[in-house]
Design an enzyme around this catalytic site. Structure first.
Site, PDB file in Angstrom:
ATOM      1  N   TRP A 102       0.642  -1.150  -0.089  1.00 57.45           N
ATOM      2  CA  TRP A 102      -0.102  -0.087   0.078  1.00 57.45           C
ATOM      3  C   TRP A 102       0.783   1.204  -0.133  1.00 57.45           C
ATOM      4  O   TRP A 102       0.291   2.384  -0.253  1.00 57.45           O
ATOM      5  CB  TRP A 102      -0.955   0.080   1.366  1.00 57.45           C
ATOM      6  CG  TRP A 102      -0.118  -0.148   2.473  1.00 57.45           C
ATOM      7  CD1 TRP A 102      -0.014  -1.550   3.064  1.00 57.45           C
ATOM      8  CD2 TRP A 102       0.706   0.673   3.347  1.00 57.45           C
ATOM      9  NE1 TRP A 102       0.777  -1.440   4.283  1.00 57.45           N
ATOM     10  CE2 TRP A 102       1.259  -0.071   4.367  1.00 57.45           C
ATOM     11  CE3 TRP A 102       0.946   2.085   3.304  1.00 57.45           C
ATOM     12  CZ2 TRP A 102       1.936   0.547   5.319  1.00 57.45           C
ATOM     13  CZ3 TRP A 102       1.943   2.497   4.100  1.00 57.45           C
ATOM     14  CH2 TRP A 102       2.406   1.892   5.194  1.00 57.45           C
ATOM     15  N   ASN A 103       2.152   1.451   0.155  1.00 56.00           N
ATOM     16  CA  ASN A 103       2.817   2.457   0.700  1.00 56.00           C
ATOM     17  C   ASN A 103       3.202   3.304  -0.647  1.00 56.00           C
ATOM     18  O   ASN A 103       3.083   4.331  -0.478  1.00 56.00           O
ATOM     19  CB  ASN A 103       4.309   2.222   1.312  1.00 56.00           C
ATOM     20  CG  ASN A 103       5.115   1.245   0.656  1.00 56.00           C
ATOM     21  OD1 ASN A 103       4.437   0.467   0.039  1.00 56.00           O
ATOM     22  ND2 ASN A 103       6.403   1.378   1.050  1.00 56.00           N
ATOM     23  N   HIS A 127      -3.329  -6.509  -5.080  1.00 52.61           N
ATOM     24  CA  HIS A 127      -2.982  -5.332  -4.248  1.00 52.61           C
ATOM     25  C   HIS A 127      -3.303  -5.600  -2.729  1.00 52.61           C
ATOM     26  O   HIS A 127      -4.198  -6.225  -2.248  1.00 52.61           O
ATOM     27  CB  HIS A 127      -3.582  -4.177  -4.964  1.00 52.61           C
ATOM     28  CG  HIS A 127      -2.637  -2.941  -4.937  1.00 52.61           C
ATOM     29  ND1 HIS A 127      -1.705  -2.743  -4.049  1.00 52.61           N
ATOM     30  CD2 HIS A 127      -2.498  -2.065  -5.898  1.00 52.61           C
ATOM     31  CE1 HIS A 127      -1.103  -1.656  -4.308  1.00 52.61           C
ATOM     32  NE2 HIS A 127      -1.432  -1.138  -5.635  1.00 52.61           N
ATOM     33  N   ALA A 128      -2.700  -4.374  -1.943  1.00 50.30           N
ATOM     34  CA  ALA A 128      -2.966  -4.519  -0.725  1.00 50.30           C
ATOM     35  C   ALA A 128      -4.503  -4.102  -0.377  1.00 50.30           C
ATOM     36  O   ALA A 128      -4.896  -3.336  -0.992  1.00 50.30           O
ATOM     37  CB  ALA A 128      -2.092  -3.431   0.049  1.00 50.30           C
ATOM     38  N   SER A 129      -5.067  -4.825   0.606  1.00 48.13           N
ATOM     39  CA  SER A 129      -6.417  -4.663   0.772  1.00 48.13           C
ATOM     40  C   SER A 129      -6.976  -3.430   1.195  1.00 48.13           C
ATOM     41  O   SER A 129      -8.080  -2.984   1.172  1.00 48.13           O
ATOM     42  CB  SER A 129      -6.934  -5.347   2.129  1.00 48.13           C
ATOM     43  OG  SER A 129      -6.320  -5.152   3.278  1.00 48.13           O
ATOM     44  N   SER A 179       6.759  -6.580   3.633  1.00 45.58           N
ATOM     45  CA  SER A 179       7.642  -7.131   4.827  1.00 45.58           C
ATOM     46  C   SER A 179       8.473  -8.286   4.658  1.00 45.58           C
ATOM     47  O   SER A 179       7.947  -9.109   3.760  1.00 45.58           O
ATOM     48  CB  SER A 179       6.552  -7.273   5.919  1.00 45.58           C
ATOM     49  OG  SER A 179       6.009  -8.509   5.799  1.00 45.58           O
ATOM     50  N   GLU A 200      11.047  -8.093  -3.047  1.00 46.31           N
ATOM     51  CA  GLU A 200      11.464  -6.566  -2.690  1.00 46.31           C
ATOM     52  C   GLU A 200      11.021  -6.365  -1.115  1.00 46.31           C
ATOM     53  O   GLU A 200       9.776  -6.306  -1.027  1.00 46.31           O
ATOM     54  CB  GLU A 200      11.292  -5.584  -3.587  1.00 46.31           C
ATOM     55  CG  GLU A 200      12.221  -4.309  -2.960  1.00 46.31           C
ATOM     56  CD  GLU A 200      11.574  -3.198  -2.315  1.00 46.31           C
ATOM     57  OE1 GLU A 200      11.703  -3.501  -1.037  1.00 46.31           O
ATOM     58  OE2 GLU A 200      10.731  -2.459  -2.808  1.00 46.31           O
ATOM     59  N   LEU A 201      11.861  -6.584  -0.127  1.00 43.96           N
ATOM     60  CA  LEU A 201      11.149  -6.837   1.070  1.00 43.96           C
ATOM     61  C   LEU A 201      11.903  -5.552   2.195  1.00 43.96           C
ATOM     62  O   LEU A 201      11.807  -4.494   1.710  1.00 43.96           O
ATOM     63  CB  LEU A 201      11.580  -7.833   1.861  1.00 43.96           C
ATOM     64  CG  LEU A 201      11.526  -9.246   0.957  1.00 43.96           C
ATOM     65  CD1 LEU A 201      12.054 -10.632   1.588  1.00 43.96           C
ATOM     66  CD2 LEU A 201      10.059  -9.255   0.763  1.00 43.96           C
ATOM     67  N   CYS A 234      10.482   1.400   2.037  1.00 47.58           N
ATOM     68  CA  CYS A 234      11.492   0.561   2.368  1.00 47.58           C
ATOM     69  C   CYS A 234      12.961   0.930   2.173  1.00 47.58           C
ATOM     70  O   CYS A 234      13.884   0.474   2.829  1.00 47.58           O
ATOM     71  CB  CYS A 234      11.607  -0.740   1.508  1.00 47.58           C
ATOM     72  SG  CYS A 234      10.016  -1.846   1.825  1.00 47.58           S
ATOM     73  N   GLU A 335      13.605  -2.473  11.542  1.00 43.98           N
ATOM     74  CA  GLU A 335      13.117  -1.440  10.538  1.00 43.98           C
ATOM     75  C   GLU A 335      12.184  -0.471  11.185  1.00 43.98           C
ATOM     76  O   GLU A 335      11.017  -0.903  11.686  1.00 43.98           O
ATOM     77  CB  GLU A 335      12.378  -1.936   9.505  1.00 43.98           C
ATOM     78  CG  GLU A 335      12.005  -1.104   8.274  1.00 43.98           C
ATOM     79  CD  GLU A 335      11.426  -1.547   7.008  1.00 43.98           C
ATOM     80  OE1 GLU A 335      11.423  -1.081   5.794  1.00 43.98           O
ATOM     81  OE2 GLU A 335      10.999  -2.909   7.294  1.00 43.98           O
TER      82      GLU A 335
END
Length: 427
Positions: A102-103, A127-129, A179, A200-201, A234, A335
């Site tokens: 989502w970011n 996609h993110a919820s 994440s 990509e974390l 990130c 993080e």
């Protein structure tokens, strides 16, 4: 409406048969649509995840840049190579499942989708919820740009059903941004089903400030790099490692720069620091701050949850600066996904590199120093990207990705477009 997975599977043969020039034309049309509707999409991001509209517009324009980059260069990147009487070709794999966060709800998708489509792969977007409107907007953008609805389709399923999608034989590969914990699950599922994956974390990017750096410029760049997207990135600057000789001066300059970031309405074009995306994210971040202070860190700025009436309704967190942060403190070891900057002193270059690498992450890093010294100092940093006297950003021209717990594989650049192809040898 047809089943999204069936749609992208059925349309793959059509897309792979389309010439590069037609694929490029579709990407250029999408780029035009992005630029013409940037205000609309920026407001959508502000509504769904709190991104300030000025930053949202910049994100949309960057997506258009990526589309045009691959439209112009994609065919050459995938051109067959002659080799000792044989030939190496690059052919699309098939439908790719994209599990996106989502970011950066537009950019994270487009930096994968533009090269993947140019290579001839179709896309199933999970996609993110919390950004469903962004998912539908992206789906419709590609449908309008290509004049065909099924090259990119969004699917709305709970996280518990994602492994079923990965395991479906119609899905040929998977890309994931998110994440590290969630990335391990995606990697395990992809491995179980023998699917190619790109991950990509998380990241805990160190910014190293050496004696001889332009401290005023460095402090300005570092503040922007920490506060971008309310620190929810990130590759945002996370840890500032500062030479003893310039520690106090740089820390004061950084404090001054960070003080200019005031929480505000994300729909106001003047806002530089919007709310965090969720209340639980603010709680986790605040816990990292308070635990680090209890362990000996010095709170120089912020650190208190806003209590004013206009800021109570959304999860705002102030720009925060911690000094005296060392390994063993949560703000160093973990993080920090929000507007919290930490300063750690180092005595020499050897200790600087040791502290920079003292993290399970390896995404990006920046070095601030005298001109001409940066590449030598950057050599020992165990990350995927190092920049000199500048902010770490992703760029369509260069490969982007990490090592260690920051994932594997690369997006963008020539390496990114070749991640989801069959490298076929003909002899």
């Amino acid at each position: 409406m047809s089943d999204p997975l069936a749609a992208v599977s059925d349309s793959f043969e059509m897309l792979r048969s389309i010439a590069f020039g037609e694929r490029a034309l579709g990407l250029r049309r999408v780029a035009d649509l992005l630029e013409s509707r940037q205000d609309e999409f920026a407001r959508l991001m502000a509504e769904e995840m709190g991104k300030p509209v000025t930053q949202g517009k910049a994100e949309v324009v960057k997506c258009a840049t990526a589309c045009r980059h691959y439209a112009e260069h994609g065919e050459a990147m995938l051109a067959p190579r002659s080799l000792d009487g044989g030939m190496v070709t690059y052919q699309p794999l098939g439908p790719v499942l994209a599990i996106m966060p989502w970011n950066f709800p537009f950019w994270q998708v487009f930096r994968f989708a533009a090269p993947a489509l140019m290579a001839g792969n179709t896309i199933l977007l999970r996609h993110a919820s919390n950004v469903p409107g962004c998912a539908r907007a992206i789906e419709s953008l590609f449908a309008e740009g290509y004049g065909f609805a099924d090259f990119v389709r969004a699917v709305f399923v709970p996280s518990g059903e994602v492994e079923g999608l990965i395991g479906d034989p119609r899905i040929r590969a998977v890309t994931f941004t998110g994440s590290t914990e969630a990335g391990r699950k995606v990697a395990a599922a992809a491995g179980k089903h023998l699917k190619k994956s790109v991950l990509e974390l998380g990241g805990s990017d160190p910014y190293l400030i050496f004696d001889g750096a332009d401290l005023k410029s460095a402090a300005k760049v570092c503040a922007e790099a920490r506060m971008v997207n309310a620190g929810q990135s990130c590759i945002a600057a996370k840890r500032f490692l500062v030479a003893s000789a310039v520690h106090d001066e740089f820390t004061e300059l950084l404090k001054q720069e960070l003080s200019a970031f005031k929480p505000g309405d994300p729909f106001d074009p003047a806002t530089r620091l919007g709310p965090l995306a969720r209340e639980d994210l603010r709680g986790e971040l605040h816990g990292q701050v308070t635990d680090s202070v209890a362990a000996g860190a010095e709170l120089l700025l912020g650190g208190e949850i806003p209590d004013s009436a206009e800021l109570r309704e959304k999860p705002y967190h102030p720009a925060t600066l911690l000094a005296g942060v060392r390994p063993g403190m949560r703000a160093f070891d973990e993080e920090t996904f929000g507007p919290v900057a930490t300063v750690t002193r180092f005595k020499d270059e050897e200790e600087a590199i040791e502290l920079a690498n003292a993290t399970p992450f390896g995404l990006g890093a920046a070095v601030f120093c005298r001109p001409g010294e940066g590449r030598e100092k950057a050599w020992g940093l165990d990350v995927g990207t190092v920049v000199i006297n500048a902010q770490v950003v992703s760029d369509p021209r260069f490969p982007f990705g990490g090592v260690k717990d920051s994932g594997w594989g690369r997006e963008l650049g020539e390496e990114g477009i070749r991640e989801f192809v069959n490298v076929k040898t003909l002899r």
